[in-house]
Design a protein around this motif. Structure first.
Motif, PDB file in Angstrom:
ATOM      1  N   ILE A 115      -2.568  14.373  -0.136  1.00  0.00           N
ATOM      2  CA  ILE A 115      -1.742  14.589   1.332  1.00  0.00           C
ATOM      3  C   ILE A 115      -2.946  14.643   2.269  1.00  0.00           C
ATOM      4  O   ILE A 115      -2.856  14.240   3.295  1.00  0.00           O
ATOM      5  CB  ILE A 115      -0.834  15.587   1.426  1.00  0.00           C
ATOM      6  CG1 ILE A 115      -0.202  15.633   2.932  1.00  0.00           C
ATOM      7  CG2 ILE A 115      -1.614  17.105   1.213  1.00  0.00           C
ATOM      8  CD1 ILE A 115       1.286  16.342   2.724  1.00  0.00           C
ATOM      9  N   ALA A 116      -4.072  15.103   1.885  1.00  0.00           N
ATOM     10  CA  ALA A 116      -5.305  15.414   3.034  1.00  0.00           C
ATOM     11  C   ALA A 116      -6.302  14.044   2.925  1.00  0.00           C
ATOM     12  O   ALA A 116      -7.301  14.073   3.486  1.00  0.00           O
ATOM     13  CB  ALA A 116      -5.815  16.555   2.669  1.00  0.00           C
ATOM     14  N   THR A 117      -6.076  13.233   1.688  1.00  0.00           N
ATOM     15  CA  THR A 117      -7.150  12.186   1.526  1.00  0.00           C
ATOM     16  C   THR A 117      -6.749  10.830   1.714  1.00  0.00           C
ATOM     17  O   THR A 117      -5.875  10.588   0.530  1.00  0.00           O
ATOM     18  CB  THR A 117      -7.802  12.414   0.018  1.00  0.00           C
ATOM     19  OG1 THR A 117      -8.121  13.886  -0.112  1.00  0.00           O
ATOM     20  CG2 THR A 117      -9.183  11.776  -0.105  1.00  0.00           C
ATOM     21  N   PRO A 118      -6.944   9.951   2.476  1.00  0.00           N
ATOM     22  CA  PRO A 118      -6.368   8.475   2.448  1.00  0.00           C
ATOM     23  C   PRO A 118      -7.260   7.530   1.581  1.00  0.00           C
ATOM     24  O   PRO A 118      -8.218   7.927   0.519  1.00  0.00           O
ATOM     25  CB  PRO A 118      -6.957   8.190   3.791  1.00  0.00           C
ATOM     26  CG  PRO A 118      -8.295   8.711   4.231  1.00  0.00           C
ATOM     27  CD  PRO A 118      -7.874  10.402   3.695  1.00  0.00           C
ATOM     28  N   ALA A 119      -6.458   6.465   1.292  1.00  0.00           N
ATOM     29  CA  ALA A 119      -7.008   5.690   0.232  1.00  0.00           C
ATOM     30  C   ALA A 119      -6.821   4.193   0.608  1.00  0.00           C
ATOM     31  O   ALA A 119      -5.894   3.851   1.440  1.00  0.00           O
ATOM     32  CB  ALA A 119      -6.497   6.003  -1.094  1.00  0.00           C
ATOM     33  N   ILE A 120      -7.712   3.380   0.125  1.00  0.00           N
ATOM     34  CA  ILE A 120      -7.542   1.954   0.181  1.00  0.00           C
ATOM     35  C   ILE A 120      -7.363   1.339  -1.079  1.00  0.00           C
ATOM     36  O   ILE A 120      -8.131   1.735  -2.102  1.00  0.00           O
ATOM     37  CB  ILE A 120      -8.838   1.399   0.883  1.00  0.00           C
ATOM     38  CG1 ILE A 120      -8.766   1.838   2.491  1.00  0.00           C
ATOM     39  CG2 ILE A 120      -8.701  -0.220   0.915  1.00  0.00           C
ATOM     40  CD1 ILE A 120     -10.024   1.130   3.261  1.00  0.00           C
ATOM     41  N   THR A 121      -6.190   0.772  -1.340  1.00  0.00           N
ATOM     42  CA  THR A 121      -5.880   0.300  -3.032  1.00  0.00           C
ATOM     43  C   THR A 121      -6.780  -1.234  -2.773  1.00  0.00           C
ATOM     44  O   THR A 121      -6.410  -2.065  -2.050  1.00  0.00           O
ATOM     45  CB  THR A 121      -4.575   0.045  -3.028  1.00  0.00           C
ATOM     46  OG1 THR A 121      -3.973   1.532  -2.923  1.00  0.00           O
ATOM     47  CG2 THR A 121      -4.127  -0.518  -4.541  1.00  0.00           C
ATOM     48  N   THR A 122      -7.482  -1.569  -4.008  1.00  0.00           N
ATOM     49  CA  THR A 122      -8.202  -2.428  -4.289  1.00  0.00           C
ATOM     50  C   THR A 122      -7.826  -3.256  -5.214  1.00  0.00           C
ATOM     51  O   THR A 122      -8.206  -4.519  -5.597  1.00  0.00           O
ATOM     52  CB  THR A 122      -9.906  -2.345  -4.225  1.00  0.00           C
ATOM     53  OG1 THR A 122     -10.009  -1.486  -5.307  1.00  0.00           O
ATOM     54  CG2 THR A 122     -10.321  -1.736  -2.968  1.00  0.00           C
ATOM     55  N   ARG A 123      -6.829  -2.626  -6.086  1.00  0.00           N
ATOM     56  CA  ARG A 123      -6.405  -3.364  -7.373  1.00  0.00           C
ATOM     57  C   ARG A 123      -4.734  -3.243  -7.366  1.00  0.00           C
ATOM     58  O   ARG A 123      -4.356  -1.961  -7.439  1.00  0.00           O
ATOM     59  CB  ARG A 123      -6.835  -2.683  -8.546  1.00  0.00           C
ATOM     60  CG  ARG A 123      -8.254  -2.959  -8.957  1.00  0.00           C
ATOM     61  CD  ARG A 123      -8.563  -2.172 -10.049  1.00  0.00           C
ATOM     62  NE  ARG A 123     -10.178  -2.450 -10.496  1.00  0.00           N
ATOM     63  CZ  ARG A 123     -10.468  -3.065 -11.594  1.00  0.00           C
ATOM     64  NH1 ARG A 123      -9.359  -3.299 -12.300  1.00  0.00           N
ATOM     65  NH2 ARG A 123     -11.457  -3.545 -11.874  1.00  0.00           N
ATOM     66  N   LEU A 124      -4.038  -4.149  -7.618  1.00  0.00           N
ATOM     67  CA  LEU A 124      -2.669  -4.010  -8.038  1.00  0.00           C
ATOM     68  C   LEU A 124      -2.367  -4.791  -9.233  1.00  0.00           C
ATOM     69  O   LEU A 124      -2.874  -5.764  -9.436  1.00  0.00           O
ATOM     70  CB  LEU A 124      -1.890  -4.904  -6.886  1.00  0.00           C
ATOM     71  CG  LEU A 124      -1.683  -4.478  -5.520  1.00  0.00           C
ATOM     72  CD1 LEU A 124      -1.347  -5.548  -4.682  1.00  0.00           C
ATOM     73  CD2 LEU A 124      -0.760  -3.247  -5.337  1.00  0.00           C
ATOM     74  N   ARG A 125      -1.632  -4.203 -10.041  1.00  0.00           N
ATOM     75  CA  ARG A 125      -1.290  -5.012 -11.205  1.00  0.00           C
ATOM     76  C   ARG A 125      -0.082  -6.019 -10.944  1.00  0.00           C
ATOM     77  O   ARG A 125       0.582  -6.039 -10.220  1.00  0.00           O
ATOM     78  CB  ARG A 125      -0.632  -4.034 -12.330  1.00  0.00           C
ATOM     79  CG  ARG A 125      -1.683  -3.083 -12.861  1.00  0.00           C
ATOM     80  CD  ARG A 125      -1.262  -2.385 -14.132  1.00  0.00           C
ATOM     81  NE  ARG A 125      -0.231  -1.390 -14.093  1.00  0.00           N
ATOM     82  CZ  ARG A 125       0.170  -0.673 -14.742  1.00  0.00           C
ATOM     83  NH1 ARG A 125      -0.458  -0.393 -16.117  1.00  0.00           N
ATOM     84  NH2 ARG A 125       1.131   0.492 -14.945  1.00  0.00           N
ATOM     85  N   GLY A 126      -0.250  -6.935 -11.911  1.00  0.00           N
ATOM     86  CA  GLY A 126       0.702  -8.188 -11.857  1.00  0.00           C
ATOM     87  C   GLY A 126       2.032  -7.815 -12.534  1.00  0.00           C
ATOM     88  O   GLY A 126       2.194  -6.506 -13.093  1.00  0.00           O
ATOM     89  N   LEU A 127       3.126  -8.684 -12.500  1.00  0.00           N
ATOM     90  CA  LEU A 127       4.099  -8.220 -13.350  1.00  0.00           C
ATOM     91  C   LEU A 127       4.968  -9.610 -13.695  1.00  0.00           C
ATOM     92  O   LEU A 127       5.237 -10.619 -13.263  1.00  0.00           O
ATOM     93  CB  LEU A 127       5.308  -7.574 -12.269  1.00  0.00           C
ATOM     94  CG  LEU A 127       6.704  -7.274 -12.597  1.00  0.00           C
ATOM     95  CD1 LEU A 127       6.522  -5.952 -13.668  1.00  0.00           C
ATOM     96  CD2 LEU A 127       7.371  -6.707 -11.455  1.00  0.00           C
TER      97      LEU A 127
END
Ligand code: BES
Ligand code: MN
Ligand code: MN
Length: 484
Positions: free
Chosen positions: A213-225
């Motif tokens: 809740i206090a730490t932002p994030a940038i997502t650099t990997r998404l799994r495929g489906l």
């Protein structure tokens, strides 16, 4: 202009200079109660895209969003597609310099997952409830975090820009889809047809999570489906299991055996060629993930478990962020009512999904699964397959100038830098945006692991909602400092 606030009246020069992050945050905070009221209105509309019974509501939801965006000075429409409408909106940006600044495309989705099982909700899923939780107030409703709360994070940030500067500092386009949760069938045809309208320099996607809740994030990997439905057919009709049992193939037994053969004792997937294209983690990424201080006990404890389970020799983070999976998501056939019925069903069905990583090829995986099943069928049985989607995994650059700008905006809001993370989930649009529109996405999301995404009592912490709005406002200010 809305009512003057301490922040906006302090910046009477707002029309000439861009507002600072502090001024944007003050403006967001001043309007936050009204932002929450608008999110509640949005959440009241049951835009369940997969169920045709909600088609009218899904359209109404798109139109509601169009109304909001027009109110912010955007040229907006609920564009017709082969499925649910696509909300597209554009603003050229304010001031003579806007055209020199990067064009931002925002992507999100206004559709939601079905709310069932209804009896497990503490309040009706489409009557948003603001309730006190251990971390302050939260809004409980289907779509709260996935993805209406995050879409409103963008919309309300644009509202702050309108209040302080008359509009966004860059050319801004929004593409908010209504079919993300049900296969995105219209997305690619729409993107091909609307390529010119969607032209931009970077796509910002808000449909993922924070670190905490206090730490932002940038997502650099998404799994495929890859999502497949398989039906095994046997006898031509349902049979008395006493008269025929033991002498004929039972499609449920056959399907269950085949599904059980998909994993070996080390929980690796046994489909030939399945691991083709699966890369090992670069040592720097491994070290960065190890430094995150991920807690297995928190992650598992939240869902009532103690021990991890999965591919042998892999950590929980690896298992969810960088290893492929195979999961049966549903299985049915035969008698499922009360009591007993002695029957051999004529067919049995399973819904099977694979999460993909690195360069695994979705089409190859789907074909290999079909072959895996067919080669194991006894005489007298046949299998039918239906695809519910196939998308490759995504990795985005960790050093783009937009990521650096987002980093600065998030730092201004949270007082600390975002972490670079992966996610186990999938967002098919990100790959399509890369392939068709030729741009990378920047994935900045504000969900938490315990938000109950797709589950009963889905929620969004109001603190996360407020930080989402603040962050999108501040990040847009940072993007505007870059030239095209
Ligand atoms: N927002 C989610 C994806 C997601 C989930 C990202 C959790 C980060 C953490 C998205 O709406 C979603 O549910 N995607 C589906 C795929 C889609 C094709 C139905 C998914 O991942 O199952
Ligand atoms: Mn989503
Ligand atoms: Mn979802």
């Amino acid at each position: 202009m809305s009512t003057p606030s301490p922040a906006s009246s302090a910046s009477t020069h707002a029309s000439s200079a861009s507002p600072s992050a502090a001024q944007l945050v003050a403006e967001v905070d001043r309007g936050f109660d009204a932002s929450t009221a608008r999110l509640v209105d949005f959440l009241r509309i049951p835009s369940v895209s997969t169920d045709p019974a909600y088609d009218g509501e899904t359209r109404r939801c798109a139109e509601w969003l169009v109304g909001e965006l027009r109110g912010l000075g955007f040229e907006a429409e609920a564009a017709k597609t082969i499925g649910h409408p696509m909300v597209v909106a554009h603003h050229p940006g304010v001031g003579a310099d806007a055209a020199k600044r990067p064009r931002i495309l925002y992507y999100g989705h206004y559709d939601v997952q079905p709310a069932d099982p209804l009896e497990l909700w503490t309040s009706p899923p489409f009557e948003p409830a603001i309730v006190e939780g251990p971390r302050g107030k939260r809004v409980v409703a289907r779509g709260a975090v996935d993805d209406k709360g995050q879409v409103m994070g963008i919309v309300e940030a644009l509202r702050a820009w309108k209040a302080l500067a008359g509009g966004p500092p860059c050319p801004v386009t929004l593409m908010i889809e209504g079919e993300e949760e049900s296969g995105s069938k219209s997305l690619e045809p729409f993107m091909h047809a609307a390529k010119d309208r969607l032209a931009a320099d970077v796509c910002v996607v808000s449909d993922t999570g924070m670190w905490d809740i206090a730490t932002p994030a940038i997502t650099t990997r998404l799994r495929g489906l890859v999502y497949m439905e398989v039906t095994v057919h046997g006898p031509s009709r349902d049979l008395h299991s006493g008269m025929y049992g033991g002498a004929v193939p039972n499609p449920i037994n056959v399907l269950a055996r085949i599904l059980s053969e998909l994993h070996d004792v080390d929980r690796r997937i046994t489909i030939p060629g399945f691991y083709d294209g699966v890369g090992e983690l670069p040592p720097t990424t491994r070290a960065q993930w190890e430094s995150l201080g991920f807690s297995d006990s928190e992650f598992l404890g939240d869902i009532g478990l103690q021990d991890g389970f999965g591919e042998k020799g892999r950590s929980t983070l690896e298992r969810t962020w960088s290893r492929p999976t195979c999961d049966v998501n549903g299985i049915f056939g035969g008698y499922t009512g009360k009591g007993a019925k002695t029957v051999i069903a004529a067919h049995a069905t399973a819904k099977v999904s694979f999460r993909l990583v690195s360069r695994q090829d979705p089409a190859k995986i789907a074909a290999a699964f079909e072959e895996f099943v067919r080669s194991r069928l006894p005489a007298g049985c046949r299998a039918e397959f239906e695809s519910h989607g196939a998308n490759a995994a995504i990795e985005v650059s960790e050093s783009s100038r937009y990521l650096v700008a987002a980093d600065a905006g998030l730092k201004a809001v949270f007082g600390k830098a975002p972490l670079l993370i992966g996610t186990g989930g999938s967002i098919p649009a990100v790959g399509a945006i890369q392939r068709i529109l030729g741009m990378d996405s920047l994935l900045v999301g504000f969900g938490l692991d315990d938000d109950c995404v797709h589950s009963p009592n889905e929620k969004f912490e109001l603190a996360c909602y407020q930080n989402a709005i603040r962050s999108h406002a501040a990040m847009l200010g940072e993007f505007a400092r870059l030239s095209r």
